[in-house]
Design a protein around this motif. Structure first.
Motif, short mmCIF file in Angstrom:
data_model
loop_
_atom_site.label_atom_id
_atom_site.label_comp_id
_atom_site.label_asym_id
_atom_site.label_seq_id
_atom_site.Cartn_x
_atom_site.Cartn_y
_atom_site.Cartn_z
N LYS A 81 47.66 54.48 37.40
CA LYS A 81 47.69 53.22 38.14
C LYS A 81 46.26 52.96 38.64
CE LYS A 81 49.92 50.96 42.04
NZ LYS A 81 50.33 49.73 41.40
N ILE A 82 45.68 51.84 38.23
CA ILE A 82 44.30 51.53 38.61
C ILE A 82 44.32 50.37 39.61
CG2 ILE A 82 42.06 50.68 37.81
CD1 ILE A 82 42.66 51.92 35.09
N LYS A 83 43.64 50.58 40.72
CA LYS A 83 43.54 49.53 41.74
C LYS A 83 42.15 48.90 41.64
CE LYS A 83 46.69 51.81 44.88
NZ LYS A 83 46.87 52.47 46.15
N LEU A 84 42.09 47.59 41.79
CA LEU A 84 40.83 46.87 41.72
C LEU A 84 39.82 47.43 42.71
CD1 LEU A 84 39.13 44.54 40.58
CD2 LEU A 84 40.15 43.08 42.33
N LYS A 85 40.29 47.81 43.89
CA LYS A 85 39.40 48.36 44.92
C LYS A 85 38.70 49.63 44.43
CE LYS A 85 39.38 49.62 49.79
NZ LYS A 85 40.15 49.74 51.02
N GLU A 86 39.42 50.48 43.69
CA GLU A 86 38.83 51.71 43.15
C GLU A 86 37.76 51.40 42.11
OE1 GLU A 86 42.30 53.50 41.50
OE2 GLU A 86 42.99 54.31 43.41
N VAL A 87 38.06 50.45 41.24
CA VAL A 87 37.10 50.06 40.20
C VAL A 87 35.84 49.49 40.85
CG1 VAL A 87 36.70 48.62 38.16
CG2 VAL A 87 38.98 49.57 38.58
N ALA A 88 36.04 48.64 41.85
CA ALA A 88 34.90 48.03 42.54
C ALA A 88 34.05 49.10 43.23
CB ALA A 88 35.40 47.01 43.56
N GLN A 89 34.70 50.07 43.83
CA GLN A 89 33.99 51.14 44.53
C GLN A 89 33.11 51.93 43.55
OE1 GLN A 89 36.74 53.75 46.53
NE2 GLN A 89 35.61 53.54 48.45
N VAL A 90 33.67 52.25 42.39
CA VAL A 90 32.92 52.99 41.38
C VAL A 90 31.71 52.19 40.91
CG1 VAL A 90 33.05 53.81 38.99
CG2 VAL A 90 34.86 54.39 40.59
N SER A 95 35.46 44.09 45.83
CA SER A 95 36.50 43.67 44.89
C SER A 95 36.31 42.21 44.48
CB SER A 95 37.89 43.86 45.49
OG SER A 95 38.12 45.21 45.77
N ALA A 96 36.04 41.36 45.47
CA ALA A 96 35.89 39.92 45.19
C ALA A 96 34.68 39.66 44.29
CB ALA A 96 35.75 39.15 46.49
N TYR A 97 33.56 40.32 44.59
CA TYR A 97 32.36 40.12 43.78
C TYR A 97 32.57 40.65 42.36
CZ TYR A 97 27.55 40.20 42.18
OH TYR A 97 26.40 40.02 41.45
N LEU A 98 33.18 41.83 42.25
CA LEU A 98 33.42 42.42 40.94
C LEU A 98 34.32 41.53 40.08
CD1 LEU A 98 33.00 44.82 39.02
CD2 LEU A 98 35.14 45.74 39.92
N THR A 99 35.34 40.98 40.68
CA THR A 99 36.25 40.10 39.95
C THR A 99 35.49 38.94 39.31
OG1 THR A 99 38.08 40.66 41.44
CG2 THR A 99 38.29 38.62 40.17
N GLY A 100 34.67 38.28 40.09
CA GLY A 100 33.88 37.16 39.57
C GLY A 100 32.85 37.60 38.55
N LEU A 101 32.20 38.72 38.81
CA LEU A 101 31.15 39.22 37.92
C LEU A 101 31.71 39.59 36.54
CD1 LEU A 101 28.14 40.07 37.66
CD2 LEU A 101 28.86 42.35 38.41
N VAL A 102 32.79 40.33 36.52
CA VAL A 102 33.38 40.73 35.24
C VAL A 102 33.85 39.51 34.47
CG1 VAL A 102 35.30 41.99 34.17
CG2 VAL A 102 33.99 43.05 36.00
N LYS A 103 34.48 38.59 35.14
CA LYS A 103 34.96 37.36 34.48
C LYS A 103 33.78 36.56 33.92
CE LYS A 103 38.18 34.17 33.74
NZ LYS A 103 39.19 34.30 32.75
N LYS A 104 32.72 36.47 34.69
CA LYS A 104 31.55 35.70 34.26
C LYS A 104 30.85 36.36 33.07
CE LYS A 104 26.98 34.41 35.92
NZ LYS A 104 26.02 34.60 37.01
N LEU A 105 30.67 37.68 33.13
CA LEU A 105 29.92 38.38 32.09
C LEU A 105 30.72 38.67 30.82
CD1 LEU A 105 27.86 40.92 34.24
CD2 LEU A 105 27.08 38.77 33.25
N SER A 106 32.03 38.88 30.99
CA SER A 106 32.84 39.28 29.83
C SER A 106 33.84 38.23 29.38
CB SER A 106 33.58 40.58 30.14
OG SER A 106 34.64 40.34 31.05
N GLY A 107 34.10 37.26 30.24
CA GLY A 107 35.08 36.23 29.90
C GLY A 107 36.52 36.62 30.21
#
Length: 172
Positions: A81-90, A95-107
């Motif tokens: 089970k992967i939580k967005l907060k864990e991914v962002a921390q790594v 979390s909010a910035y990572l969400t936008g960044l990944v969407k912007k860079l990868s689509g």
């Protein structure tokens, strides 16, 4: 079973790491996406089995240095089970910035990458094993087989069993 992440993407480095692990008594179970899965056991596979297990895999992830840690984390943990907060921390972002960044860079959104990685593994298991849907779902991080079934159908426009039959028919 243990995962070893190789941060250098070169084929030569990957082979050197594999050789070193084998000399220490580890059996290489599978290599993919710069991750070497190893098992410490007494029985070593035959040379033909080793060659089969070391066949190259293509990563589903794009090569984007700024978010490489995101994809590495997903690769190592997609069965859990992967939580967005864990991914962002790594990755060192909120979390909010990572969400936008990944969407912007990868689509695609982070959750879409997690699902795509799980579906890619499901496809591999459907082709290379006789596991049932329940076993595959559990192996790739789904606690609910119906959720796996629905996501597979959404991403592949087919049920897992129909996809397996169609792909195997194409191979013969």
């Amino acid at each position: 079973m243990t995962n070893v992440l190789v941060r250098d993407e070169s084929y030569e480095i990957m082979n050197e790491v594999i050789k070193c692990l084998e000399t220490k008594g580890f059996n290489i179970v599978i290599t993919e996406y710069n991750v070497i899965k190893v098992d410490k056991s007494e029985v070593k596979p035959s040379e033909n089995q080793q060659k089969e297990k070391l066949k190259p895999y293509q990563s589903i992830f794009p090569s984007i240095p700024k978010i490489k840690e995101v994809f590495e984390y997903i690769e190592l943990n997609y069965r859990e089970k992967i939580k967005l907060k864990e991914v962002a921390q790594v990755a060192g972002y909120s979390s909010a910035y990572l969400t936008g960044l990944v969407k912007k860079l990868s689509g695609k959104a982070v959750i879409d990458w997690i699902i795509e990685r799980r579906i890619a593994e499901a496809k591999r298991l459907l082709l290379e094993t006789e596991y049932c849907n329940e076993e595959i779902a559990a192996n790739i991080g789904y606690n609910n087989v119906n959720h796996f079934y629905c996501q597979f159908r959404d991403y592949c426009n087919s049920t897992p069993n129909a996809w397996r039959q169609e792909q195997r028919r194409k191979l013969t």
